[in-house]
Design an enzyme around this catalytic site. Structure first.
Site, PDB file in Angstrom:
ATOM      1  N   ALA A   1       0.847  -1.201   0.000  1.00 12.36           N
ATOM      2  CA  ALA A   1       0.000   0.000   0.000  1.00 12.36           C
ATOM      3  C   ALA A   1       0.876   1.243   0.000  1.00 12.36           C
ATOM      4  O   ALA A   1       0.519   2.278   0.555  1.00 12.36           O
ATOM      5  CB  ALA A   1      -0.925  -0.023   1.207  1.00 12.36           C
ATOM      6  N   GLY A   2       2.045   1.128  -0.618  1.00 13.47           N
ATOM      7  CA  GLY A   2       2.927   2.281  -0.766  1.00 13.47           C
ATOM      8  C   GLY A   2       2.443   3.118  -1.940  1.00 13.47           C
ATOM      9  O   GLY A   2       1.272   3.068  -2.318  1.00 13.47           O
TER      10      GLY A   2
ATOM     11  N   ASP B   1      -0.819  -4.669   3.187  1.00 16.58           N
ATOM     12  CA  ASP B   1       0.551  -4.185   3.434  1.00 16.58           C
ATOM     13  C   ASP B   1       1.011  -4.759   4.764  1.00 16.58           C
ATOM     14  O   ASP B   1       0.198  -5.187   5.594  1.00 16.58           O
ATOM     15  CB  ASP B   1       0.569  -2.650   3.495  1.00 16.58           C
ATOM     16  CG  ASP B   1       1.963  -2.075   3.289  1.00 16.58           C
ATOM     17  OD1 ASP B   1       2.267  -1.611   2.170  1.00 16.58           O
ATOM     18  OD2 ASP B   1       2.767  -2.097   4.254  1.00 16.58           O
TER      19      ASP B   1
ATOM     20  N   ARG C   1      19.048  -1.187 -10.095  1.00 22.50           N
ATOM     21  CA  ARG C   1      18.007  -2.205  -9.870  1.00 22.50           C
ATOM     22  C   ARG C   1      18.629  -3.435  -9.209  1.00 22.50           C
ATOM     23  O   ARG C   1      17.979  -4.113  -8.419  1.00 22.50           O
ATOM     24  CB  ARG C   1      17.364  -2.599 -11.190  1.00 22.50           C
ATOM     25  CG  ARG C   1      16.431  -1.552 -11.706  1.00 22.50           C
ATOM     26  CD  ARG C   1      15.476  -2.082 -12.748  1.00 22.50           C
ATOM     27  NE  ARG C   1      14.408  -1.111 -12.954  1.00 22.50           N
ATOM     28  CZ  ARG C   1      14.557  -0.009 -13.676  1.00 22.50           C
ATOM     29  NH1 ARG C   1      15.682   0.231 -14.296  1.00 22.50           N
ATOM     30  NH2 ARG C   1      13.571   0.847 -13.795  1.00 22.50           N
TER      31      ARG C   1
ATOM     32  N   VAL D   1       5.249  -6.082 -10.189  1.00 24.48           N
ATOM     33  CA  VAL D   1       5.815  -4.786 -10.595  1.00 24.48           C
ATOM     34  C   VAL D   1       7.056  -4.429  -9.769  1.00 24.48           C
ATOM     35  O   VAL D   1       7.779  -3.505 -10.107  1.00 24.48           O
ATOM     36  CB  VAL D   1       4.779  -3.643 -10.486  1.00 24.48           C
ATOM     37  CG1 VAL D   1       3.485  -4.009 -11.183  1.00 24.48           C
ATOM     38  CG2 VAL D   1       4.511  -3.239  -9.052  1.00 24.48           C
TER      39      VAL D   1
ATOM     40  N   ASN E   1      10.648  -4.114  -8.434  1.00 21.80           N
ATOM     41  CA  ASN E   1      11.949  -4.190  -9.110  1.00 21.80           C
ATOM     42  C   ASN E   1      12.969  -4.938  -8.261  1.00 21.80           C
ATOM     43  O   ASN E   1      12.835  -4.981  -7.038  1.00 21.80           O
ATOM     44  CB  ASN E   1      12.463  -2.768  -9.381  1.00 21.80           C
ATOM     45  CG  ASN E   1      11.828  -2.195 -10.630  1.00 21.80           C
ATOM     46  OD1 ASN E   1      11.751  -2.875 -11.655  1.00 21.80           O
ATOM     47  ND2 ASN E   1      11.362  -0.963 -10.541  1.00 21.80           N
TER      48      ASN E   1
ATOM     49  N   HIS F   1      13.699  -4.202 -18.647  1.00 19.28           N
ATOM     50  CA  HIS F   1      13.469  -2.884 -18.079  1.00 19.28           C
ATOM     51  C   HIS F   1      14.839  -2.344 -17.719  1.00 19.28           C
ATOM     52  O   HIS F   1      15.552  -2.972 -16.962  1.00 19.28           O
ATOM     53  CB  HIS F   1      12.633  -3.112 -16.807  1.00 19.28           C
ATOM     54  CG  HIS F   1      11.945  -1.909 -16.296  1.00 19.28           C
ATOM     55  ND1 HIS F   1      11.377  -0.947 -17.088  1.00 19.28           N
ATOM     56  CD2 HIS F   1      11.679  -1.522 -15.019  1.00 19.28           C
ATOM     57  CE1 HIS F   1      10.819  -0.021 -16.348  1.00 19.28           C
ATOM     58  NE2 HIS F   1      10.991  -0.354 -15.084  1.00 19.28           N
TER      59      HIS F   1
END
Ligand code: APR
Length: 311
Positions: free
Chosen positions: A9-10, A33, A88, A118, A120, A175
């Site tokens: 929930a960031g 979270d 990353r 999502v 990284n 990415h």
């Protein structure tokens, strides 16, 4: 109508939950979270925007994975964003244990879900989620290409002075440094990108797109981008929930397309209720194809780093 869970929930997770709720495409959006109270407070705030904006989907904020049970789609955003100057790769160790733990809980509660990762470093975290969940690889994918393509489209639109909605841009590969822009598939109005701009300008925009995340991190000083990233994740969730079959750039498991297999790579894929319906092979120029193969090799090398990490 479906149940969608967003883990984390960031910035990224909460923005995604809000976009999903506003899109009114799910019966329920659950946001969870590790921090007690955070998802509950944000969900309450989000739900109070419903009468103003006129949508019905409620967001449930929780720290309890049983509330996520039976989700059709789960977006995994839990983990730390990059700090300025941090690569990353630096994130790998930190986020691997978080993503592995979260994936175990999610796989237990929602054994039929489609996972959209999502966190990284994206290629590794997507691979890890697939390994830990034991789900068929078609049900586990990552979000990167949609965001990179949107960034590329934005830079093309600004430089060419054309309406953003008249620009089509595609990036494939990984990415970051091994992102593979595909100018041959890009359009500015009715024109191919390669006719709308000279090669040097295109190269500059490609370089800026490759470093698109870092450019934003450098401005923000703490945290990384989340508005365009959450828009990208929301579009992927929508394709799953609506079983649309929309073709979009996602990080998908390769099974021989372009001669590449056994690796998660950014490619065009048709997305539906079961996740990746199939990778769509685009017609690439020889150099674009070479770039894609090189990206696949680079990702395989990076993924090997996971072996050294205890999760
Ligand atoms: N379970 C659930 N949530 C967790 C866990 C866990 N084990 N560990 C951390 N979190 C939560 C944090 O409490 C925080 O609320 O993940 C959230 C991350 O939020 P932010 O720090 O705001 O990061 P954000 O910008 O949302 O980015 C998340 O997405 O784009 C990537 O690089 C980015 O990997 C990062 C991720």
């Amino acid at each position: 109508m479906s149940k969608v869970t967003v883990v984390g929930a960031g910035k990224y997770g909460s923005t995604t939950a809000q976009r999903l709720a506003e899109a009114d495409i799910a019966d329920e959006v659950v946001m969870t979270d590790i921090v007690d109270g955070l998802p509950q407070g944000l969900a309450l705030d989000m739900n109070q925007s419903r009468p103003i904006l006129g949508y019905r989907t409620k967001v449930v904020g929780t720290n309890d994975y049983t509330d996520t049970a039976g989700s059709d789609v789960v977006v995994i955003t839990a983990g730390f964003p990059r700090k300025p100057g941090m690569s990353r790769m630096d994130l790998l160790e930190k986020n691997a244990s978080i993503v592995a733990g979260v994936t175990r809980d999610i796989a237990t509660q929602s054994p039929d879900a489609v996972l959209i990762v999502v966190t990284n470093p994206l290629d590794q975290m997507t691979t890890l989620a697939a390994d830990v969940s034991g789900f068929p690889r078609s049900r586990v994918m990552g979000q990167a290409g949609m965001l990179d393509s949107a960034r590329f489209a934005h830079f093309i639109s600004e430089t060419a002075g054309v309406d953003i909605l008249d620009v089509e841009a595609v990036t494939l590969g990984s990415h970051g440094p091994t992102m593979v822009p595909v100018p041959s598939l890009c359009r500015v109005g009715a024109k191919p990108l390669t006719e709308a701009m000279d090669a040097e300008t295109i190269d500059e925009l490609i370089e800026r797109t490759r470093k698109g995340g870092a450019e934003i991190v450098a401005y923000l000083k703490t945290g990384s981008a989340y508005y365009a990233p959450s828009a990208a994740a929301t579009a992927m969730v929508r394709a799953v929930v609506e079983d649309s079959g929309d073709v979009m750039p996602v990080c998908a498991w390769m099974t021989g397309e372009y001669g590449i297999s056994g690796v998660y790579l950014g490619v065009l894929a048709a997305i539906g209720a079961g996740g990746v319906r199939g990778v769509v092979e685009a017609e690439l120029t020889p150099s674009e194809r070479e770039g894609l193969v090189a990206a696949a090799d680079a990702v395989k090398e990076k993924v090997a780093d996971l072996d050294a990490i205890e999760v």
